[in-house]
Design an enzyme around this catalytic site. Structure first.
Site, PDB file in Angstrom:
ATOM      1  N   ASN A 226      -0.345   9.035   4.204  1.00  0.00           N
ATOM      2  CA  ASN A 226       0.781   8.946   3.059  1.00  0.00           C
ATOM      3  C   ASN A 226      -0.030   7.251   3.530  1.00  0.00           C
ATOM      4  O   ASN A 226       0.099   6.163   1.620  1.00  0.00           O
ATOM      5  CB  ASN A 226       1.688   8.089   3.480  1.00  0.00           C
ATOM      6  CG  ASN A 226       2.418   7.736   5.247  1.00  0.00           C
ATOM      7  OD1 ASN A 226       1.803   7.249   5.753  1.00  0.00           O
ATOM      8  ND2 ASN A 226       3.341   7.012   4.843  1.00  0.00           N
TER       9      ASN A 226
ATOM     10  N   GLU B 233       3.219   4.369  15.751  1.00  0.00           N
ATOM     11  CA  GLU B 233       4.008   4.107  15.077  1.00  0.00           C
ATOM     12  C   GLU B 233       4.928   5.565  14.527  1.00  0.00           C
ATOM     13  O   GLU B 233       3.631   6.142  13.956  1.00  0.00           O
ATOM     14  CB  GLU B 233       3.422   3.759  13.833  1.00  0.00           C
ATOM     15  CG  GLU B 233       2.660   1.936  14.867  1.00  0.00           C
ATOM     16  CD  GLU B 233       3.633   1.134  15.045  1.00  0.00           C
ATOM     17  OE1 GLU B 233       5.154   1.185  14.820  1.00  0.00           O
ATOM     18  OE2 GLU B 233       3.495   0.495  16.059  1.00  0.00           O
TER      19      GLU B 233
ATOM     20  N   SER C 192       4.291  11.858  12.454  1.00  0.00           N
ATOM     21  CA  SER C 192       5.754  12.189  13.092  1.00  0.00           C
ATOM     22  C   SER C 192       6.035  11.822  14.233  1.00  0.00           C
ATOM     23  O   SER C 192       5.117  11.496  15.658  1.00  0.00           O
ATOM     24  CB  SER C 192       6.153  13.480  12.498  1.00  0.00           C
ATOM     25  OG  SER C 192       4.973  14.320  13.163  1.00  0.00           O
TER      26      SER C 192
ATOM     27  N   CYS D 293       7.222   5.192   5.854  1.00  0.00           N
ATOM     28  CA  CYS D 293       7.663   5.689   7.023  1.00  0.00           C
ATOM     29  C   CYS D 293       8.945   4.716   6.729  1.00  0.00           C
ATOM     30  O   CYS D 293       9.865   4.455   7.555  1.00  0.00           O
ATOM     31  CB  CYS D 293       6.969   5.137   8.204  1.00  0.00           C
ATOM     32  SG  CYS D 293       6.116   3.672   8.033  1.00  0.00           S
TER      33      CYS D 293
END
Ligand code: NAP
Length: 488
Positions: free
Chosen positions: A157, A254, A234, A288
Site C-alpha cells: 500500500n 507494524e 497483516s 493501515c
C-alpha cells in the site's frame, strides 16, 4: 501516462549484481486499473536465492559497519536526489503498479526521498549516553552498534515509503539488508534499490529478492544470520513471523488496524464529514491508519450522515492518471473479493447500507478492481464490519448516547493503531488522548498520516510492543547497546 508495449524483466540484486533467480521462474506485476497492462516481470525467487542474499549481506557487514557515518549518509542523500530527479517516471510506475492517484504516488516518492535525507542527518548523531557515578576515576557510557543482517519485508500500500523508512535507518546505523517487497509492487521497490546502487552503495550492503512469501518468507525470518526482521503487513502474517523467528532475532511488526473517529455532539459536522472521507476513502481505504469506524453521538448523527453521503457521492472514481479522481482501483483481486465479502457481511449482520458498496464493471471499470465506497449505518459493535480489519473503502457508523459509551466501543477491538476525535471541548479532547488505546492519537484531524520525524506504531495487535518506527526512535531497533565502564 507511461505506455510500454514491451514488458521488461527485472532481476534480483545480490552481492552488487543484478541476477536471475536460480528457480528460472518469474511472475508478473499487473496494473490493478487494467489487468491487461503488465507492469513488469520479476524473479520468482526460491530459498537458494535468499541464502545467497543473506551470505552476501553477511560478507558486506563488517566493512559497512566500519564505514564512516558521513559516507553512509552521503549515499542516502545521493539516492534521495536520484528519486527526486526521476519523480515523474517513478510516480507513473507506482500508479500503474499499485493504483493510487499519480499525485499521491508523486508525494510518496518525494516522501521516501525526504526519509532518506532525514535519516542521513539524524543517524549521524545517534549515540549513547554517559552516566554520572561515584568513582572519580571512571567513565560510564553506552555505545550503540549495528546488529548485523536485517530482513526487510513490506506491503503494497505504501510500496516505496514504507521500505524507505525501514531501510534508511538500518543502513545509516551500519546494518546490511535483505529486502523482500510485496509481490504486488516489486517495481517501485526495485527502483529504490536501483537508486541506492546508483548512489554507490557497496556490494552486498543492500540485497533485493522478489518472490512469494510462501517460497522465500520462512528463510528470511528463520535464518540464523538474520539479527532482526522489520515487517509491515497483516496481523496474521506478523504473528506468524513473530512466532517463527528465533529468540535472538529482533522483530518489529507494524500490522493491521480498525481505526475509529469519534464525532462528539459539539463537533463541526462539516469538518467531521471531510475528515471521515479523507481518512476512510483516500487511497481507496487501503491505509493501515484508514478510518473504518465512525462512533457518533446521537444528537448529531443524522446531520453527520447526510453530510458524509453528500461528500462521498462527489468523489470521482477512476484510474490514477485521470484528473480529479479521488478513488482508484483496489490493489489486487484478493482485495476486491475481501471488500465485497465484508459488504455482504454488513448486510447479513443487519447494518443498513446507505451509500455505495457496488462493484463497478462498466466500461474502463471492467478492466480493473473497482468498487464504490460504502457507508453503513445502524452498525452495532458486535458486527464483523465493526470489529475486523477490511482494508478497503468501507465506513461503519455506530450511534452512541454518551462519550463513555463511545470510548468503550472505540477500545473494544483487538487493534490499536490510530484514532481521532472531533470536538471543540478541550477537556473531552484531553480525556480522549489519555483513554484511547491507540499508538497514534489525533484531535480534529484524520486518522491517517504521520510525520517522518515522529514515532509511529500501534498498540495491542497493531504492532509488536517493542520498537517504534519513524523519527529518531526509529534508529533504536537497528542498534544494540553496550554499557562501557572505563577506569583510569
Ligand atoms: P501481507 O499479506 O501481510 O504481506 C505483507 C508482506 O509480507 C508481503 O511482502 C508478503 O509477501 C509478506 N508476507 C506475507 N506473509 C508472510 C509470512 N508468513 N512470512 C514472511 N513474509 C510474509 O499484507 P499486505 O496485504 O501486503 O498489506 C496489507 C496489510 O498491511 C493490512 O493488514 C494493513 O493494515 C497492513 N499495513 C500496516 C501498516 C502499519 O504501519 N501498521 C502499514 C501498511 C499496511 P507476498 O506479497 O509475496 O505475499
Amino acid at each position: 501516462m507511461l505506455l510500454t508495449t514491451k514488458v521488461e524483466t527485472f532481476h534480483n540484486f545480490i552481492g552488487g549484481k543484478w541476477i536471475e533467480s536460480g528457480s528460472s521462474k518469474t511472475f508478473q506485476s499487473v496494473n490493478p486499473a487494467n489487468q491487461e497492462d503488465i507492469v513488469g516481470v520479476f524473479q520468482a525467487s526460491n530459498e537458494q536465492d535468499v541464502q545467497q542474499a543473506i551470505e552476501a549481506a553477511c560478507q558486506a557487514f563488517p566493512k559497512w559497519a566500519e564505514t564512516a557515518p558521513s559516507k553512509r549518509a552521503a549515499i542516502l542523500n545521493k539516492a534521495a536526489a536520484i528519486l527526486e530527479e526521476n519523480v515523474e517516471k517513478l510516480a507513473e510506475e507506482l500508479t500503474r503498479e499499485e493504483g493510487k492517484h499519480v499525485t499521491d504516488a508523486k508525494n510518496e516518492v518525494l516522501r521516501s526521498a525526504q526519509t532518506l535525507r532525514y535519516y542521513a542527518v539524524e543517524g549521524q548523531s545517534f549515540t549513547g549516553e554517559t552516566f554520572p557515578n561515584d568513582d572519580p576515576n571512571m567513565k560510564v557510557s553506552t555505545e550503540r552498534e549495528p546488529l548485523g543482517v536485517v530482513s526487510v519485508i513490506t506491503p503494497w500500500n505504501f510500496p516505496i515509503s514504507i521500505p524507505a523508512r525501514k531501510i534508511a535507518p538500518a543502513l545509516i546505523t551500519g546494518n546490511t539488508v535483505v529486502f523482500k517487497p510485496s509481490s504486488d509492487t516489486p517495481l517501485i521497490a526495485y527502483r529504490l534499490v536501483e537508486a541506492l546502487h546508483n548512489a554507490g552503495i557497496p556490494e552486498g550492503v543492500i540485497n533485493f529478492v522478489t518472490g512469494r512469501a510462501s517460497e522465500v518468507g520462512d528463510l528470511l525470518v528463520t535464518h540464523p544470520a538474520i539479527r532482526a526482521v522489520t515487517f509491515t503487513g497483516s496481523t496474521a502474517a506478523g504473528e506468524d513471523i513473530h512466532k517463527k523467528s528465533s529468540f535472538t532475532t529482533r522483530t518489529q511488526m507494524e500490522l493491521g488496524g480498525k481505526n475509529p473517529i469519534i464525532v462528539m455532539d459539539d463537533a463541526d459536522i462539516e469538518l467531521a464529514a471531510t475528515l471521515t472521507v479523507n481518512g476512510g476513502f483516500s487511497l481507496t481505504g487501503q491505509a493501515c491508519t484508514g478510518t473504518s469506524r465512525v462512533i457518533v453521538l446521537k444528537e448529531v448523527k443524522e446531520a453527520y450522515v447526510q453530510k458524509l453521503i453528500e461528500k462521498t457521492s462527489a468523489l470521482k472514481i477512476g484510474n490514477g492518471f485521470e484528473d480529479g479522481v479521488k478513488i482508484g482501483p483496489l490493489a489486487n483481486e484478493k482485495q476486491l473479493k475481501n471488500v465485497l465479502k465484508y459488504i455482504e457481511y454488513g448486510k447479513e449482520d443487519g447494518a443498513t447500507l446507505v451509500y455505495g458498496g457496488k462493484q463497478l464493471t462498466e466500461g474502463q471499470y471492467g478492466q480493473g478492481f473497482y468498487v464504490q465506497p460504502a457507508i453503513f449505518t445502524n452498525v452495532t459493535p458486535d458486527m464483523r464490519i465493526a470489529k475486523e480489519e477490511i482494508f478497503g473503502p468501507v465506513v461503519a457508523v455506530i450511534e452512541v448516547g454518551t462519550y463513555e459509551e463511545a470510548m468503550a466501543i472505540a477500545n473494544d477491538v483487538e487493534y490499536g493503531l490510530s484514532a481521532s476525535i472531533i470536538t471543540n471541548n478541550l477537556k473531552v479532547a484531553h480525556q480522549f488522548t489519555k483513554e484511547i488505546q491507540a499508538g497514534t492519537v489525533k484531535v480534529n484531524r484524520t486518522t491517517t498520516g504521520n510525520l517522518i520525524n515522529a514515532p509511529f506504531g500501534g498498540l495491542k495487535k497493531s504492532s509488536t510492543s517493542t520498537f517504534r518506527e519513524s523519527g529518531r526512535v526509529g534508529l533504536e531497533f537497528f542498534t544494540q547497546v553496550k554499557t562501557v565502564y572505563v577506569g583510569y
